[in-house]
Design a protein around this motif. Structure first.
Motif, PDB file in Angstrom:
ATOM      1  N   ILE A 220       0.845  -1.213   0.000  1.00  0.00           N
ATOM      2  CA  ILE A 220       0.000   0.000   0.000  1.00  0.00           C
ATOM      3  C   ILE A 220       0.872   1.252   0.000  1.00  0.00           C
ATOM      4  N   ARG A 221       1.898   1.240   0.826  1.00  0.00           N
ATOM      5  CA  ARG A 221       2.773   2.420   0.898  1.00  0.00           C
ATOM      6  C   ARG A 221       3.612   2.563  -0.377  1.00  0.00           C
ATOM      7  N   ARG A 222       3.993   1.427  -0.965  1.00  0.00           N
ATOM      8  CA  ARG A 222       4.768   1.500  -2.219  1.00  0.00           C
ATOM      9  C   ARG A 222       3.912   2.137  -3.327  1.00  0.00           C
ATOM     10  N   LYS A 223       2.645   1.669  -3.417  1.00  0.00           N
ATOM     11  CA  LYS A 223       1.754   2.226  -4.452  1.00  0.00           C
ATOM     12  C   LYS A 223       1.536   3.713  -4.217  1.00  0.00           C
ATOM     13  N   ALA A 224       1.379   4.079  -2.953  1.00  0.00           N
ATOM     14  CA  ALA A 224       1.125   5.494  -2.634  1.00  0.00           C
ATOM     15  C   ALA A 224       2.327   6.344  -3.049  1.00  0.00           C
TER      16      ALA A 224
ATOM     17  N   LEU B 125       4.536  10.070  -7.715  1.00  0.00           N
ATOM     18  CA  LEU B 125       5.501  10.342  -8.792  1.00  0.00           C
ATOM     19  C   LEU B 125       4.852  10.313 -10.179  1.00  0.00           C
ATOM     20  N   ALA B 126       3.509  10.169 -10.218  1.00  0.00           N
ATOM     21  CA  ALA B 126       2.831   9.988 -11.510  1.00  0.00           C
ATOM     22  C   ALA B 126       3.133  11.119 -12.485  1.00  0.00           C
ATOM     23  N   HIS B 127       3.327  12.324 -11.982  1.00  0.00           N
ATOM     24  CA  HIS B 127       3.546  13.472 -12.877  1.00  0.00           C
ATOM     25  C   HIS B 127       5.002  13.932 -12.889  1.00  0.00           C
ATOM     26  N   GLU B 128       5.895  13.101 -12.353  1.00  0.00           N
ATOM     27  CA  GLU B 128       7.315  13.477 -12.307  1.00  0.00           C
ATOM     28  C   GLU B 128       7.885  13.517 -13.729  1.00  0.00           C
ATOM     29  N   THR B 129       8.468  14.623 -14.122  1.00  0.00           N
ATOM     30  CA  THR B 129       9.016  14.717 -15.489  1.00  0.00           C
ATOM     31  C   THR B 129      10.517  14.399 -15.520  1.00  0.00           C
ATOM     32  N   ARG B 130      11.159  14.344 -14.344  1.00  0.00           N
ATOM     33  CA  ARG B 130      12.574  13.963 -14.334  1.00  0.00           C
ATOM     34  C   ARG B 130      12.706  12.434 -14.368  1.00  0.00           C
ATOM     35  N   THR B 131      13.829  11.967 -14.874  1.00  0.00           N
ATOM     36  CA  THR B 131      14.120  10.533 -14.808  1.00  0.00           C
ATOM     37  C   THR B 131      14.207  10.119 -13.335  1.00  0.00           C
ATOM     38  N   MET B 132      13.681   8.932 -13.028  1.00  0.00           N
ATOM     39  CA  MET B 132      13.661   8.465 -11.626  1.00  0.00           C
ATOM     40  C   MET B 132      14.567   7.241 -11.462  1.00  0.00           C
TER      41      MET B 132
ATOM     42  N   ALA C 161       4.541  -0.063 -10.843  1.00  0.00           N
ATOM     43  CA  ALA C 161       5.088   1.024 -11.668  1.00  0.00           C
ATOM     44  C   ALA C 161       4.328   1.108 -12.994  1.00  0.00           C
ATOM     45  N   MET C 162       3.981  -0.044 -13.557  1.00  0.00           N
ATOM     46  CA  MET C 162       3.236  -0.023 -14.828  1.00  0.00           C
ATOM     47  C   MET C 162       1.853   0.597 -14.638  1.00  0.00           C
ATOM     48  N   ALA C 163       1.239   0.293 -13.493  1.00  0.00           N
ATOM     49  CA  ALA C 163      -0.094   0.849 -13.236  1.00  0.00           C
ATOM     50  C   ALA C 163      -0.034   2.374 -13.159  1.00  0.00           C
ATOM     51  N   VAL C 164       1.039   2.901 -12.636  1.00  0.00           N
ATOM     52  CA  VAL C 164       1.135   4.360 -12.455  1.00  0.00           C
ATOM     53  C   VAL C 164       1.711   5.049 -13.701  1.00  0.00           C
ATOM     54  N   PHE C 165       2.778   4.494 -14.257  1.00  0.00           N
ATOM     55  CA  PHE C 165       3.489   5.197 -15.341  1.00  0.00           C
ATOM     56  C   PHE C 165       3.063   4.739 -16.740  1.00  0.00           C
ATOM     57  N   GLY C 166       2.326   3.609 -16.810  1.00  0.00           N
ATOM     58  CA  GLY C 166       1.985   3.039 -18.120  1.00  0.00           C
ATOM     59  C   GLY C 166       3.006   1.981 -18.501  1.00  0.00           C
ATOM     60  N   GLU C 167       2.513   0.944 -19.200  1.00  0.00           N
ATOM     61  CA  GLU C 167       3.392  -0.193 -19.530  1.00  0.00           C
ATOM     62  C   GLU C 167       4.532   0.205 -20.444  1.00  0.00           C
ATOM     63  N   ARG C 168       4.283   1.205 -21.263  1.00  0.00           N
ATOM     64  CA  ARG C 168       5.272   1.549 -22.292  1.00  0.00           C
ATOM     65  C   ARG C 168       6.248   2.645 -21.873  1.00  0.00           C
ATOM     66  N   ARG C 169       6.255   2.977 -20.580  1.00  0.00           N
ATOM     67  CA  ARG C 169       7.210   3.997 -20.114  1.00  0.00           C
ATOM     68  C   ARG C 169       8.636   3.450 -20.277  1.00  0.00           C
TER      69      ARG C 169
END
Ligand code: SAM
Length: 276
Positions: A141-145, A150-157, A173-181
Motif C-alpha cells: 500500500i505504501r509503495r503504491k502510494a 511520482l505519476a507526474h514526475e518529469t525527471r528521470t527516476m 510502476a506499470m499501473a502508475v506510469f503506463g506499460e510503455r514507459r
C-alpha cells in the motif's frame, strides 16, 4: 587539531574500481568505520591493507557516531565506508557526517562508484535532470502510494529494489506510469552477470517472468520521467476518456484511454484532475 573524517566510496562489483586514492587514504587512517567489518576486512586484505575496523550500521549508528566523533575531536583520522558504493546513499553514515560538520571536523570525500549513477550512465534514458528515489516502501500500500506521488514526475527516476520485490514493484510502476514507459533495469552492474534490460517497463516485466535468472542479484531501476503530453493529444485523450466513462467504471475507462493514447492512466483518473 581535529582529525579528518574521510568518506570513501568502494566498488559495487569489481575490486579494480577501488581508486588508488581510496587505497592511499584507507592505508593511512587510524581506523575504518564499516557497515560490515567482515566485508571491509576482506576488501582491505585484497589490496594488502590492514587497519583497525569499527562497525557502523543502522542499528548502532547513533552510539557509534558519538564515539567516532570523540575520536575525531581527539585528533584521529577515520574513514567511513559502506559495503559497496558511496556511503550515505541508501547506506549509513548521515548522522556522523552531519555531527562532524556541525562541530567543525573536516569531512573529505574520496569519490567512486554509486549504483544509481552507474545505472544512469548506461541506461540510455535522459539524465540531464533526475531524482533519486532509493528504496520504495516494502509494504504494497505504501509503495503504491509513493509511486502515485511520482505519476507526474518529469525527471528521470532512479530506484533501488530488492530481488524479492522487483516483480511486484514493476506491476505497480506499470499501473502508475503506463506499460510503455521507457525504463532500464540495471542488474549486477560491474559483476560477471551484468545485464541491462529494457526498453520499457512491460518488456522488463516480461523478461523477468520468462527468465528466473533475471530476478536475481542486485538491481537498480531507471524510469524515464513523464513526457509533457502535447496539449492537443491530452485534450483528445480526455475526450475519449469522458466518452468511455459514460459506459464504463472510471478506472476501466482510464485504462482503455491510456492504452489507446499511450498517455499515463493518471492523466485521466487517479491523478490531479480526474478526467476534467
Ligand atoms: N550506497 C550504495 C551505492 O552508492 O551504490 C547503495 C547501497 S543500497 C543499500 C544497495 C542497493 O543498491 C541494492 O539493493 C541495489 O538496488 C543497488 N545496487 C548496489 N550494487 C548494485 C549493482 N552492482 N548493480 C545494480 N544495482 C546495485
Amino acid at each position: 587539531m581535529a582529525g579528518t573524517l574521510w568518506v570513501i566510496a568502494t566498488p559495487i562489483g569489481n575490486l579494480e574500481d577501488l581508486s588508488p586514492r581510496a587505497r592511499t587514504v584507507l592505508a593511512a587512517v587510524d581506523a575504518v568505520l564499516a557497515e560490515d567489518t567482515r566485508r571491509t576486512r576482506a576488501l582491505l586484505a585484497s589490496v594488502g591493507i590492514e587497519r583497525p575496523l569499527l562497525s557502523l550500521h543502522e542499528h548502532n549508528e547513533r552510539k557509534r557516531s558519538n564515539e567516532a566523533l570523540a575520536r575525531l575531536q581527539g585528533g584521529e583520522s577515520l574513514a567511513l565506508v559502506s559495503d559497496a558504493g558511496t556511503p550515505l546513499i541508501s547506506d549509513p553514515g548521515f548522522r556522523l557526517v552531519r555531527a562532524a560538520r556541525e562541530v567543525g571536523v573536516p569531512v573529505r570525500p574520496v569519490p567512486g562508484p554509486s549504483a544509481a549513477i552507474v545505472a544512469l550512465s548506461v541506461a540510455g534514458i535522459p539524465c540531464e535532470r533526475f531524482c533519486f528515489e532509493g528504496f520504495l516502501p516494502a509494504a504494497p500500500i505504501r509503495r503504491k502510494a509513493r509511486l502515485s506521488e511520482l505519476a507526474h514526475e518529469t525527471r528521470t527516476m532512479v530506484f533501488f529494489e530488492a530481488p524479492q520485490r522487483i516483480e511486484a514493484m514493476l506491476e505497480d510502476a506499470m499501473a502508475v506510469f503506463g506499460e510503455r514507459r521507457r525504463a532500464c533495469l540495471a542488474r549486477e552492474l560491474c559483476k560477471l552477470h551484468e545485464t541491462l534490460l529494457g526498453p520499457d517497463l512491460l518488456a522488463i516485466a516480461e523478461r523477468l517472468r520468462l527468465d528466473p535468472e533475471q530476478r536475481l542479484g542486485e538491481m537498480t531501476l531507471v524510469v524515464a520521467g513523464l513526457d509533457e503530453p502535447e496539449p492537443r493529444a491530452m485534450a483528445e485523450g480526455k475526450r475519449l476518456y469522458r466518452l468511455l466513462a459514460t459506459e464504463l467504471p472510471p478506472a476501466r475507462a482510464a485504462k482503455l484511454a491510456a492504452s489507446f493514447t499511450g498517455l499515463p492512466r493518471a492523466c485521466f483518473y487517479g491523478g490531479d484532475g480526474d478526467g476534467d
